[in-house]
Design a protein around this motif. Structure first.
Motif, PDB file in Angstrom:
ATOM      1  N   GLY A 154       0.850  -1.500   0.362  1.00 55.13           N
ATOM      2  CA  GLY A 154      -0.062   0.377   0.045  1.00 55.13           C
ATOM      3  C   GLY A 154       0.768   1.489   0.220  1.00 55.13           C
ATOM      4  O   GLY A 154       0.636   2.383  -0.858  1.00 55.13           O
ATOM      5  N   ALA A 157       1.750   2.282  -3.850  1.00 57.26           N
ATOM      6  CA  ALA A 157       0.535   3.089  -4.307  1.00 57.26           C
ATOM      7  C   ALA A 157       0.252   3.961  -4.135  1.00 57.26           C
ATOM      8  O   ALA A 157       0.210   4.989  -4.707  1.00 57.26           O
ATOM      9  CB  ALA A 157      -0.548   1.694  -4.264  1.00 57.26           C
ATOM     10  N   MET A 158       0.329   4.783  -2.163  1.00 59.41           N
ATOM     11  CA  MET A 158       0.224   6.409  -2.059  1.00 59.41           C
ATOM     12  C   MET A 158       1.488   6.818  -2.736  1.00 59.41           C
ATOM     13  O   MET A 158       1.247   7.817  -3.269  1.00 59.41           O
ATOM     14  CB  MET A 158       0.461   6.188  -0.628  1.00 59.41           C
ATOM     15  CG  MET A 158      -0.363   5.235  -0.259  1.00 59.41           C
ATOM     16  SD  MET A 158      -2.104   5.988   0.019  1.00 59.41           S
ATOM     17  CE  MET A 158      -2.520   5.370  -1.282  1.00 59.41           C
ATOM     18  N   ALA A 161       0.057   7.510  -6.736  1.00 57.23           N
ATOM     19  CA  ALA A 161      -0.688   8.171  -6.535  1.00 57.23           C
ATOM     20  C   ALA A 161      -0.061   9.616  -6.280  1.00 57.23           C
ATOM     21  O   ALA A 161      -0.625  10.888  -7.424  1.00 57.23           O
ATOM     22  CB  ALA A 161      -1.395   7.798  -5.779  1.00 57.23           C
ATOM     23  N   ARG A 188       0.517   3.528   4.640  1.00 56.43           N
ATOM     24  CA  ARG A 188      -0.219   4.311   2.817  1.00 56.43           C
ATOM     25  C   ARG A 188       0.455   5.385   3.383  1.00 56.43           C
ATOM     26  O   ARG A 188       0.788   6.197   3.052  1.00 56.43           O
ATOM     27  CB  ARG A 188      -1.641   3.628   3.131  1.00 56.43           C
ATOM     28  CG  ARG A 188      -1.505   2.343   2.705  1.00 56.43           C
ATOM     29  CD  ARG A 188      -3.216   2.503   2.819  1.00 56.43           C
ATOM     30  NE  ARG A 188      -3.554   0.903   2.226  1.00 56.43           N
ATOM     31  CZ  ARG A 188      -4.701   0.279   2.537  1.00 56.43           C
ATOM     32  NH1 ARG A 188      -5.676   1.160   2.552  1.00 56.43           N
ATOM     33  NH2 ARG A 188      -4.856  -0.853   3.050  1.00 56.43           N
ATOM     34  N   THR A 239      -8.112   4.605   2.101  1.00 59.42           N
ATOM     35  CA  THR A 239      -9.318   3.375   2.120  1.00 59.42           C
ATOM     36  C   THR A 239      -9.869   4.337   0.431  1.00 59.42           C
ATOM     37  O   THR A 239     -10.378   5.948   0.869  1.00 59.42           O
ATOM     38  CB  THR A 239     -10.626   2.963   2.805  1.00 59.42           C
ATOM     39  OG1 THR A 239     -10.710   4.414   4.193  1.00 59.42           O
ATOM     40  CG2 THR A 239      -9.283   2.450   4.478  1.00 59.42           C
ATOM     41  N   ASP A 240     -11.116   3.334  -0.269  1.00 64.94           N
ATOM     42  CA  ASP A 240     -12.230   3.971  -0.663  1.00 64.94           C
ATOM     43  C   ASP A 240     -13.434   4.148  -0.011  1.00 64.94           C
ATOM     44  O   ASP A 240     -14.044   5.575  -0.669  1.00 64.94           O
ATOM     45  CB  ASP A 240     -12.660   2.890  -1.515  1.00 64.94           C
ATOM     46  CG  ASP A 240     -11.683   2.660  -2.897  1.00 64.94           C
ATOM     47  OD1 ASP A 240     -11.300   3.504  -3.098  1.00 64.94           O
ATOM     48  OD2 ASP A 240     -12.133   2.019  -3.937  1.00 64.94           O
ATOM     49  N   TYR A 266      -7.965   4.121  -2.355  1.00 66.17           N
ATOM     50  CA  TYR A 266      -7.084   2.788  -2.486  1.00 66.17           C
ATOM     51  C   TYR A 266      -8.070   1.667  -2.118  1.00 66.17           C
ATOM     52  O   TYR A 266      -8.963   1.712  -1.065  1.00 66.17           O
ATOM     53  CB  TYR A 266      -5.742   2.851  -1.155  1.00 66.17           C
ATOM     54  CG  TYR A 266      -5.161   1.374  -0.891  1.00 66.17           C
ATOM     55  CD1 TYR A 266      -4.175   1.495  -2.225  1.00 66.17           C
ATOM     56  CD2 TYR A 266      -5.885   0.362  -0.529  1.00 66.17           C
ATOM     57  CE1 TYR A 266      -3.262   0.605  -1.733  1.00 66.17           C
ATOM     58  CE2 TYR A 266      -4.781  -0.767   0.061  1.00 66.17           C
ATOM     59  CZ  TYR A 266      -3.401  -0.830  -1.116  1.00 66.17           C
ATOM     60  OH  TYR A 266      -2.925  -1.271  -1.200  1.00 66.17           O
ATOM     61  N   ASP A 267      -8.710   0.996  -2.361  1.00 66.46           N
ATOM     62  CA  ASP A 267      -8.939  -0.551  -1.914  1.00 66.46           C
ATOM     63  C   ASP A 267      -9.347  -1.360  -3.463  1.00 66.46           C
ATOM     64  O   ASP A 267      -9.888  -2.635  -3.916  1.00 66.46           O
ATOM     65  CB  ASP A 267      -9.692  -0.480  -1.238  1.00 66.46           C
ATOM     66  CG  ASP A 267      -9.628  -0.377  -0.064  1.00 66.46           C
ATOM     67  OD1 ASP A 267      -8.451  -1.052   0.751  1.00 66.46           O
ATOM     68  OD2 ASP A 267     -10.005  -0.295   1.089  1.00 66.46           O
ATOM     69  N   THR A 281      -8.655   4.396  -8.314  1.00 64.81           N
ATOM     70  CA  THR A 281      -8.225   4.248  -6.494  1.00 64.81           C
ATOM     71  C   THR A 281      -7.051   2.804  -7.419  1.00 64.81           C
ATOM     72  O   THR A 281      -6.348   2.647  -8.116  1.00 64.81           O
ATOM     73  CB  THR A 281      -9.315   3.265  -6.328  1.00 64.81           C
ATOM     74  OG1 THR A 281      -9.361   2.386  -5.450  1.00 64.81           O
ATOM     75  CG2 THR A 281     -10.123   2.031  -7.333  1.00 64.81           C
ATOM     76  N   TYR A 282      -6.700   2.399  -5.822  1.00 59.06           N
ATOM     77  CA  TYR A 282      -5.729   1.414  -6.759  1.00 59.06           C
ATOM     78  C   TYR A 282      -6.202   0.103  -6.015  1.00 59.06           C
ATOM     79  O   TYR A 282      -6.562   0.152  -4.792  1.00 59.06           O
ATOM     80  CB  TYR A 282      -4.594   1.481  -5.621  1.00 59.06           C
ATOM     81  CG  TYR A 282      -3.547   2.647  -6.297  1.00 59.06           C
ATOM     82  CD1 TYR A 282      -2.651   2.741  -6.909  1.00 59.06           C
ATOM     83  CD2 TYR A 282      -3.709   3.752  -5.866  1.00 59.06           C
ATOM     84  CE1 TYR A 282      -2.421   3.128  -8.132  1.00 59.06           C
ATOM     85  CE2 TYR A 282      -3.208   5.148  -6.406  1.00 59.06           C
ATOM     86  CZ  TYR A 282      -1.623   4.852  -8.201  1.00 59.06           C
ATOM     87  OH  TYR A 282      -1.377   5.935  -8.595  1.00 59.06           O
ATOM     88  N   ALA A 315      -1.138  -3.113  -5.258  1.00 59.24           N
ATOM     89  CA  ALA A 315      -2.303  -2.906  -5.590  1.00 59.24           C
ATOM     90  C   ALA A 315      -2.745  -2.325  -7.389  1.00 59.24           C
ATOM     91  O   ALA A 315      -1.461  -1.773  -7.741  1.00 59.24           O
ATOM     92  CB  ALA A 315      -3.115  -1.685  -4.753  1.00 59.24           C
TER      93      ALA A 315
END
Length: 332
Positions: A154, A157-158, A161, A188, A239-240, A266-267, A281-282, A315
């Motif tokens: 995670g 992924a951040m 982003a 994250r 999170t989403d 994210y999710d 999102t991821y 992700a």
């Protein structure tokens, strides 16, 4: 064939050739034979069952992804003639009692621990009981304690982003984070903070709003961040669920997601896919995660060294309509 050869073939032992296993499997089909699980458990001392305890007091309790997660676990377990024992608990204390009961009753040979905490009391309990377990995530001392784990990166992924938003021209990026006692929230947050530093972008405390869980929390956090002077032009959410709340906050202020303020979650949750516009999102493949956790736990129960049972996965970016170029009037 001898009884021992047939038994080992039916249980997929590596020392039995594929041809022999196939002959035995075909004979079993023709005879309508299936092993009696209770008899096997008495003989081997194993229930051939994986355990999963869901903490229902947590704000989502895996609910957005539970069906996909269980599908992955049960498919992988069934392929090896194992089953899944699922229990629920309404509090952390009840959860620990549930683990103790399932171990005492021999309802499971090992456990999958989802939603790990940075300091997770389940680890100490299962270690003291000598019961195998695999973490979905990590803990503060997971590596030192020789735990087996499967984790989604995670933090990476951040970081991605931030790079994506920087490429869109955003220079002031806010973060809506989750409760830091959960490992995923820490990872994250750390990933995003490191990416902002590397990019030379602001990391003011006013750009970070943490300890959130629900969509309502996301709405309130986004409202606070957007009141800043200057306000962020983009929001990254842990999170989403939080991201959906952030999008609601934008609309309440007459702002358009993706045009006036960008939002990334994210999710890969269903509510994000169903939003208008769909959430950027991821996404995490929960079915694949469940399957790998089941495979790892069975290997651990069979005696594989836990330090060789550590994996990470990525992700995947799923672009939507909630992010885009920074507003021209707010570019620096």
């Amino acid at each position: 064939m001898s009884k021992g050869t047939v038994s080992r073939a039916l249980n997929n032992y590596a020392d039995i050739s594929p041809a022999t296993r196939a002959r035995v499997a075909q004979a079993a089909v023709e005879l309508g034979y299936a092993p009696l699980a209770h008899a096997q458990a008495i003989r081997t001392g194993r229930a051939r069952a994986l355990g999963l305890v869901l903490q229902m007091e947590q704000h989502d309790a895996q609910r957005p992804f539970l069906a996909e997660f269980l599908r992955g676990i049960t498919r992988a377990a069934s392929a090896r003639n194992w089953t899944l024992t699922v229990a629920t608990a309404e509090s952390e204390e009840e959860g620990l009692e549930t683990y103790e009961r399932l171990i005492a009753e021999r309802k499971a040979d090992g456990f999958i621990l989802p939603r790990t905490r940075w300091h997770d009391p389940r680890v100490a309990l299962l270690r003291a009981a000598g019961c195998p377990f695999v973490l979905f995530g990590r803990t503060a001392d997971a590596e030192a304690e020789g735990c087996a784990w499967y984790d989604i990166r995670g933090g990476a992924a951040m970081q991605d982003a931030v790079r994506r938003l920087q490429g869109f021209g955003h220079r002031r990026i806010g973060f809506i984070g989750a409760a830091p006692e959960f490992t995923y929230a820490r990872k994250r947050r750390e990933g995003l903070h490191a990416a902002l530093l590397k990019a030379g972008l602001p990391t003011d405390d006013v750009l970070f709003d943490e300890g959130n869980a629900t969509s309502e929390d996301g709405l309130a956090a986004a409202t606070r961040l957007l009141a800043g002077k200057p306000a962020p032009t983009a929001l990254v959410c842990a999170t989403d669920t939080l991201a959906v709340g952030a999008v609601r906050a934008l609309r309440m202020q007459g702002l358009k997601p993706g045009r006036d303020v960008s939002v990334i979650g994210y999710d890969g949750a269903p509510e994000g896919r169903a939003a208008d516009p769909p959430l950027t999102t991821y996404a995490v493949d929960q079915t694949a995660a469940g399957a790998r956790l089941a495979d790892i736990l069975i290997a651990l129960i069979d005696g594989t060294d836990p330090e060789s049972l550590r994996e990470t996965a990525e992700a995947t970016l799923r672009p939507g309509g909630t992010d885009g170029p920074a507003p021209q009037s707010k570019r620096t």
